[in-house]
Scaffold this motif. Structure first.
Motif, PDB file in Angstrom:
ATOM      1  N   GLY A 201      -3.035  -8.391  37.470  1.00 45.20           N
ATOM      2  CA  GLY A 201      -3.024  -9.717  38.090  1.00 45.20           C
ATOM      3  C   GLY A 201      -1.953  -9.842  39.165  1.00 45.20           C
ATOM      4  N   PHE A 202      -0.756  -9.364  38.846  1.00 41.05           N
ATOM      5  CA  PHE A 202       0.313  -9.320  39.855  1.00 41.05           C
ATOM      6  C   PHE A 202       1.237  -8.174  39.495  1.00 41.05           C
ATOM      7  CE2 PHE A 202       1.846 -12.065  36.483  1.00 41.05           C
ATOM      8  CZ  PHE A 202       3.132 -11.613  36.269  1.00 41.05           C
ATOM      9  N   THR A 203       2.060  -7.762  40.464  1.00 41.07           N
ATOM     10  CA  THR A 203       2.992  -6.670  40.196  1.00 41.07           C
ATOM     11  C   THR A 203       4.156  -6.736  41.164  1.00 41.07           C
ATOM     12  OG1 THR A 203       3.126  -4.299  39.736  1.00 41.07           O
ATOM     13  CG2 THR A 203       2.010  -4.929  41.763  1.00 41.07           C
ATOM     14  N   MET A 204       5.276  -6.120  40.772  1.00 37.80           N
ATOM     15  CA  MET A 204       6.394  -5.972  41.691  1.00 37.80           C
ATOM     16  C   MET A 204       6.135  -4.734  42.535  1.00 37.80           C
ATOM     17  SD  MET A 204       8.491  -8.413  41.478  1.00 37.80           S
ATOM     18  CE  MET A 204       9.852  -7.782  42.464  1.00 37.80           C
ATOM     19  N   TRP A 205       6.093  -4.897  43.841  1.00 35.08           N
ATOM     20  CA  TRP A 205       5.880  -3.745  44.732  1.00 35.08           C
ATOM     21  C   TRP A 205       7.226  -3.092  44.958  1.00 35.08           C
ATOM     22  CZ3 TRP A 205       1.063  -2.331  45.055  1.00 35.08           C
ATOM     23  CH2 TRP A 205       0.760  -1.223  45.854  1.00 35.08           C
ATOM     24  N   ASP A 206       7.557  -2.115  44.100  1.00 32.98           N
ATOM     25  CA  ASP A 206       8.884  -1.499  44.159  1.00 32.98           C
ATOM     26  C   ASP A 206       8.777   0.006  44.410  1.00 32.98           C
ATOM     27  OD1 ASP A 206       8.014  -0.468  41.721  1.00 32.98           O
ATOM     28  OD2 ASP A 206       9.236  -1.841  40.516  1.00 32.98           O
ATOM     29  N   GLY A 207       9.912   0.660  44.412  1.00 32.11           N
ATOM     30  CA  GLY A 207       9.924   2.112  44.594  1.00 32.11           C
ATOM     31  C   GLY A 207       9.884   2.563  46.045  1.00 32.11           C
ATOM     32  N   VAL A 208       9.851   1.636  46.975  1.00 31.66           N
ATOM     33  CA  VAL A 208       9.822   2.004  48.394  1.00 31.66           C
ATOM     34  C   VAL A 208      11.195   2.548  48.798  1.00 31.66           C
ATOM     35  CG1 VAL A 208       9.670   1.072  50.732  1.00 31.66           C
ATOM     36  CG2 VAL A 208       7.999   0.386  48.998  1.00 31.66           C
ATOM     37  N   ARG A 209      11.198   3.746  49.383  1.00 28.73           N
ATOM     38  CA  ARG A 209      12.469   4.390  49.755  1.00 28.73           C
ATOM     39  C   ARG A 209      12.429   4.865  51.203  1.00 28.73           C
ATOM     40  NH1 ARG A 209      13.156   2.154  45.793  1.00 28.73           N
ATOM     41  NH2 ARG A 209      13.972   2.856  43.781  1.00 28.73           N
ATOM     42  N   ASN A 210      11.923   4.009  52.023  1.00 26.49           N
ATOM     43  CA  ASN A 210      11.862   4.297  53.458  1.00 26.49           C
ATOM     44  C   ASN A 210      12.327   3.034  54.155  1.00 26.49           C
ATOM     45  OD1 ASN A 210      10.083   3.675  55.982  1.00 26.49           O
ATOM     46  ND2 ASN A 210      10.143   5.903  55.896  1.00 26.49           N
ATOM     47  N   TYR A 211      13.263   3.185  55.085  1.00 18.79           N
ATOM     48  CA  TYR A 211      13.908   2.004  55.663  1.00 18.79           C
ATOM     49  C   TYR A 211      12.940   1.086  56.401  1.00 18.79           C
ATOM     50  CZ  TYR A 211      18.335   4.086  54.322  1.00 18.79           C
ATOM     51  OH  TYR A 211      19.362   4.598  53.593  1.00 18.79           O
TER      52      TYR A 211
ATOM     53  N   LEU B  67       3.915   5.609  57.073  1.00 17.58           N
ATOM     54  CA  LEU B  67       4.588   4.352  56.741  1.00 17.58           C
ATOM     55  C   LEU B  67       3.824   3.619  55.635  1.00 17.58           C
ATOM     56  CD1 LEU B  67       6.915   2.465  57.503  1.00 17.58           C
ATOM     57  CD2 LEU B  67       5.410   1.473  59.243  1.00 17.58           C
ATOM     58  N   SER B  68       4.510   3.382  54.501  1.00 17.80           N
ATOM     59  CA  SER B  68       3.790   2.883  53.321  1.00 17.80           C
ATOM     60  C   SER B  68       3.649   1.370  53.261  1.00 17.80           C
ATOM     61  CB  SER B  68       4.468   3.386  52.049  1.00 17.80           C
ATOM     62  OG  SER B  68       5.782   2.876  51.972  1.00 17.80           O
ATOM     63  N   VAL B  69       4.470   0.673  54.067  1.00 21.90           N
ATOM     64  CA  VAL B  69       4.313  -0.783  54.165  1.00 21.90           C
ATOM     65  C   VAL B  69       4.321  -1.119  55.640  1.00 21.90           C
ATOM     66  CG1 VAL B  69       5.279  -3.047  53.613  1.00 21.90           C
ATOM     67  CG2 VAL B  69       5.564  -1.160  51.989  1.00 21.90           C
TER      68      VAL B  69
END
Length: 132
Positions: free
Chosen positions: A22-32, A116-118
């Motif tokens: 339903g929802f999630t924390m979008w975490d783990g991104v390690r690119n500035y 680029l992931s985001v």
DNA sequence: GCCAACGTTGGC
DNA sequence: GCCAACGTTGGC
């Protein structure tokens, strides 16, 4: 209101997981650059959910709920996570190869900077893709 | 599995 | 500050 595209490998987090949760924390991104985009997200913004690696395609839509917060999964450094909510699956899926070749999408971050992931999607691109 | 593109690290 | 070496991402 802005539009975004967030990537995930199905082996780590799939659109099915997203639907179930339903929802999630979008975490783990390690690119500035990706992190900076997470910080720019505002509650109510919409994002494409992109499946990378295995049959790359836009497979769903999610909505940003809340602002970026500290990424609890980061042991060090200034990293953030943003909460997103499941909106819908996109059926049929929009395959990466079907996005290529349109002059309307020539400048799309996803296509110009594939790692680029985001990334941001501009409104014209967003509308164009939804009408494919 | 391969490899291109890109990012990071570290020696100098 | 430059650049080689290395690691990661992600398309194919």
């Amino acid at each position: 209101m802005k539009y975004w595209l967030i990537k995930s490998e199905p082996s780590s987090y799939s659109i099915e997981d997203m639907e179930k949760d339903g929802f999630t924390m979008w975490d783990g991104v390690r690119n500035y650059q990706a992190r900076n985009n997470l910080k720019l997200m505002k509650s109510g913004d919409l994002a494409f959910f992109y499946r990378s690696v295995k049959k790359p395609a836009i497979v769903g839509m999610v909505k940003v709920i809340g602002e970026a917060v500290e990424d609890e999964t980061a042991k060090e450094g200034d990293w953030v996570a943003t909460k997103v909510e499941f909106v819908k699956k996109l059926l049929p899926e929009i395959q990466l190869k079907d996005l290529k070749g349109f002059s309307e999408l020539e400048e799309m971050r996803l296509l110009k900077q594939s790692r680029l992931s985001v990334s941001e999607v501009d409104e014209k691109e967003w509308e164009f893709i939804l009408n494919l």
